[in-house]
Design an enzyme around this catalytic site. Structure first.
Site, mmCIF file in Angstrom:
data_model
loop_
_atom_site.group_PDB
_atom_site.id
_atom_site.type_symbol
_atom_site.label_atom_id
_atom_site.label_comp_id
_atom_site.label_asym_id
_atom_site.label_seq_id
_atom_site.Cartn_x
_atom_site.Cartn_y
_atom_site.Cartn_z
ATOM 1 C CG ASN A 142 -17.489 -5.034 -37.821
ATOM 2 O OD1 ASN A 142 -17.244 -5.931 -37.014
ATOM 3 N ND2 ASN A 142 -18.067 -5.278 -38.987
ATOM 4 C CB CYS A 143 -17.767 -3.749 -32.525
ATOM 5 S SG CYS A 143 -19.394 -4.176 -33.213
#
Length: 213
Positions: A142-143
């Protein structure tokens, strides 16, 4: 007229406060930025010149190839649907679009991560190298994984770790093993189909949860 002038004063003051809150002069190349989005914190890397590189889910590319539409600010609805569809990319947005109306936290991870940050130019080089479509996973990429790799050279997510720890405490608990065993026996009894084949799998699952708790 007086009421209009008063409202206008408040509006101008709020706009100035918003601008100063996320003033680009506060940041330097390679800074790790954080803002609250939906249920999680969203992360990005400051590239300089009011630009932020960040990995963000977005459902819109599934329905259109219009780059102008896709490049607009990603709303929470687009973000959540992108998470579900596992469609994401690393893109560059302005500070304002990245912040999405929230105050930006700077380099908070420096206090959490055991690794020292890389040189600012190297961080930016890594961030820009990964621009484009990515294989997204809420838990495994994810980010936060993206920015942690760019700034510290290690692709990890503390949010994911905390989430998995919380789920483990709920699922792998003695209460869960009791409840699983009870449901596994009660349902076949209620349906009148109690056999070794229907009860044994439930007991095995309950035993596994018990041992993992």
């Amino acid at each position: 007229m007086f009421l209009y002038q008063l409202l206008n004063i408040f509006y101008v003051a709020s706009q100035k406060e918003e601008e100063s809150k996320n003033d680009s002069s506060r940041y330097k190349r390679g800074d790790l930025l954080e803002v609250p989005r939906t249920l999680f914190t969203h992360f990005g890397i400051y590239l300089g010149d009011n630009r932020v590189a960040h990995l963000i889910p977005d459902i819109l590319p599934v329905f259109t190839k219009n780059t102008s539409a896709i490049s607009t600010i990603v709303s929470n609805n687009r973000l959540v649907l992108g998470v579900i569809a596992k469609v994401a990319s690393v893109r560059v947005d302005s500070l304002a679009d990245f912040a999405y109306g929230s105050e930006i936290l700077v380099n908070h991870m420096d206090k959490v991560c055991s690794q020292p940050p890389l040189d600012g130019d190297e961080i930016v080089r890594r961030a820009e190298k990964l621009l484009g479509k990515v294989n997204y996973s809420l838990l495994w990429y994810n980010c936060e994984h993206y920015v942690m790799y760019c700034r510290y050279g290690m692709s990890i997510s503390y949010q994911t770790y905390q989430f998995c720890t919380a789920v483990r405490k709920i699922v792998c608990s003695r209460k869960s093993s009791y409840l699983t065993a009870l449901c596994g026996v009660a349902v076949p009894l209620y349906l009148g189909c109690v056999t070794l084949l229907t009860v044994l799998p439930t007991l095995l699952v309950s035993f596994t949860i018990w041992m993992a708790a």
